[in-house]
Design an enzyme around this catalytic site. Structure first.
Site, PDB file in Angstrom:
ATOM      1  N   SER A 102       0.815  -1.223   0.000  1.00  0.00           N
ATOM      2  CA  SER A 102       0.000   0.000   0.000  1.00  0.00           C
ATOM      3  C   SER A 102       0.850   1.275   0.000  1.00  0.00           C
ATOM      4  CB  SER A 102      -0.966  -0.037   1.183  1.00  0.00           C
ATOM      5  OG  SER A 102      -1.759   1.111   1.200  1.00  0.00           O
ATOM      6  N   ASP A 245      -3.023   6.404  -3.223  1.00  0.00           N
ATOM      7  CA  ASP A 245      -1.880   5.768  -2.567  1.00  0.00           C
ATOM      8  C   ASP A 245      -1.358   4.650  -3.488  1.00  0.00           C
ATOM      9  OD1 ASP A 245      -3.939   3.896  -2.149  1.00  0.00           O
ATOM     10  OD2 ASP A 245      -3.053   3.188  -0.281  1.00  0.00           O
ATOM     11  N   ASP A 247      -1.474   1.405  -3.852  1.00  0.00           N
ATOM     12  CA  ASP A 247      -2.317   0.348  -4.411  1.00  0.00           C
ATOM     13  C   ASP A 247      -3.708   0.862  -4.753  1.00  0.00           C
ATOM     14  OD1 ASP A 247      -2.971   0.584  -1.689  1.00  0.00           O
ATOM     15  OD2 ASP A 247      -3.714  -1.466  -1.595  1.00  0.00           O
ATOM     16  N   ASP A 249      -6.315   2.010  -3.304  1.00  0.00           N
ATOM     17  CA  ASP A 249      -7.588   1.807  -2.596  1.00  0.00           C
ATOM     18  C   ASP A 249      -8.014   3.089  -1.888  1.00  0.00           C
ATOM     19  OD1 ASP A 249      -5.590   1.591  -0.692  1.00  0.00           O
ATOM     20  OD2 ASP A 249      -6.474  -0.119   0.347  1.00  0.00           O
TER      21      ASP A 249
HETATM   22 MG    MG Z   1      -3.684   1.325   0.161  1.00  0.00          MG
END
Ligand code: MG
Length: 456
Positions: A102, A245, A247, A249
């Site tokens: 992440s 961010d 990744d 999400d």
């Molecule tokens: Mg993330």
């Protein structure tokens, strides 16, 4: 502090994380965990990664472990976490694995297990995987049943189509919007620009090339890491800016004047909009959520329920209680109509719809009350944590308290939330009030109280 069960815990709030090639995240670990996940999932598994330099190494080892147990592996390549989650949810597979750390620095990587319904795995199932891992009770399948590896190339296209089916495309197209987007050299670069094109939105990108060295900035969308985006938005005519961010999400927004909106603001803005569309809707957030969320939701005739900290917990509560929308103050927004997980591209698409229909982001934001939060922490040995909680709750007698996660004490002018960390010898103290000074005063006052109780 947390119930550990019989075996040492591997999965944290967001999967297993570690520095690459340390014992916590080397190929041996990834393969063994892959074997444990495969033994548990017993069927085809989709796998994908973020853009880190170690992505192929960790993914290959994990995929190898999965195949050893007889699972076929569908490799989705570099892909945002919510894109893989959507692929799993709609793909008739036994589950998914995302190789991502992440927002952590580039030397980290992580492994996250996804349930067959596309949600982050619940604790019970994680414990089952941890048990298999520690016992070494892996399925070692017969040579005729070894899993196969195949490329799965349609996940991104289906995800973009899914988002488009959940927003008012005509309104977005009609508003002739222009945005600036920072993909943080992460997986978003493969999705968000395509989504914007499909929505008829003009855009300028920053850091849209997936590059695990993170040449632009680290992948956490903090104000510090958002400086270039703010400058870009200020320098041209944009309706707003946003940053993902690593990744993708999570999404953080910058209004048309270049003002950074903390995650509780976008949560409140979207919550208000979602509630305004149908009477009596329910919004779910954590006990650390700002009062501005409840204000916004009430303005639109909805109601809020609070959970323990952690987005999987918010998502589960939404599923159980029928929440229409939810999320955390870090920019992780969850849309029940689409999928029960944080979704960065869906958040951006919904914000486009809101600005298209309701006007400038700065004005939409200013219609919701402002508060100030303060976050501090203090050292606290594990053995003192329960004593601190007990004494704090007896000292709060007569006041309204909430013990969903730690103890939250309400005052006329705000609240203070006191939570022992589940993993570190620290106590976290969050506060919120109308002014910064009052929030700081509350947090400092309670920090001293916690320290006094620890000293005995
Ligand atoms: Mg993330």
């Amino acid at each position: 502090m947390a119930e550990e069960g019989k075996f040492p815990r591997l999965f944290g709030t967001n999967g297993v994380r570690g520095v690459v090639n340390s014992k916590e995240m080397d190929p041996l670990f990834a393969m063994r965990l892959g074997m444990a996940i495969g033994t548990f999932m017993k069927g085809p598994v989709m796998i994908g990664t973020d853009a880190r330099t170690s992505n192929e190494m960790v993914k290959s080892a994990c995929a190898s472990g999965l195949m050893a147990t007889g699972c076929n592996v569908l490799d989705c390549g570099i892909i945002p976490t919510p894109t893989l989650q959507y692929a799993v949810k709609t793909g008739k597979v036994a589950g998914g694995v995302v190789i991502t750390a992440s927002h952590n620095p580039p030397e980290f990587n992580g492994i996250k297990a996804i349930d067959k319904d596309g949600t982050e795995m619940n604790r019970e199932n994680e414990e089952a995987i941890e048990r298999i891992y520690h016992e070494g009770s892996f399925v070692r399948t017969d040579w005729t049943r070894i899993g196969r590896l195949a490329t799965h190339a349609t996940a991104i296209e289906r995800y973009i189509g899914g988002i488009i089916s959940k927003v008012d495309v005509a309104a977005i197209r009609g508003a002739n919007l222009r945005v600036a987007v920072d993909c943080s050299n992460g997986a978003a670069g493969f999705v968000t620009p395509k989504l914007l094109e499909r929505l008829g939105v003009r855009y300028v990108t920053l850091n849209a090339d997936a590059n695990g060295a993170f040449p632009g900035h680290n992948s956490e969308p903090t104000p510090e890491n958002t400086k270039d985006l703010v400058e870009l938005v200020k320098s041209g005519k944009f309706d707003f800016g946003f940053i993902h961010d690593g990744d993708a999400d999570r999404t953080i927004f910058v209004d048309e004047n270049g003002r950074y909106l903390y995650g509780d603001r976008s949560l409140a803005i979207v919550a208000k909009y979602v509630c305004s569309q149908k009477k009596g809707r329910l919004v779910v957030t954590t006990v650390g959520g700002s009062m501005c969320i409840e204000d916004a939701v009430r303005m639109a005739g909805g109601s809020v329920i609070y959970t323990k900290v952690g987005s999987p917990i918010v998502a589960r509560a939404m599923m159980e209680k029928g929440g229409a929308f939810g999320g955390e103050e870090n920019g992780g927004l969850i849309f029940a109509e689409f999928q029960y997980c944080r979704d960065g591209a869906m958040a951006a698409a919904k914000m486009l719809e809101i600005v298209a229909k309701e006007g400038k982001l700065s004005e939409v934001n200013d219609r919701i009350p402002q508060y100030s939060q303060c976050k501090v922490k203090t050292a606290c040995p594990d053995e003192s944590k329960q004593k601190v909680l007990t004494e704090l709750s007896s000292s709060a007698e007569g006041r309204r308290i909430d013990t969903t996660d730690g103890i939250k004490i309400f005052f006329d002018e705000g609240w203070v939330l006191l939570r022992p960390s589940g993993t570190e010898p620290i106590f976290r103290i969050y506060s919120e009030s109308k002014t910064k000074a009052k929030a700081e005063q509350l947090a400092e006052d309670y920090k001293k109280r916690v320290e006094k109780i620890i000293r005995g």
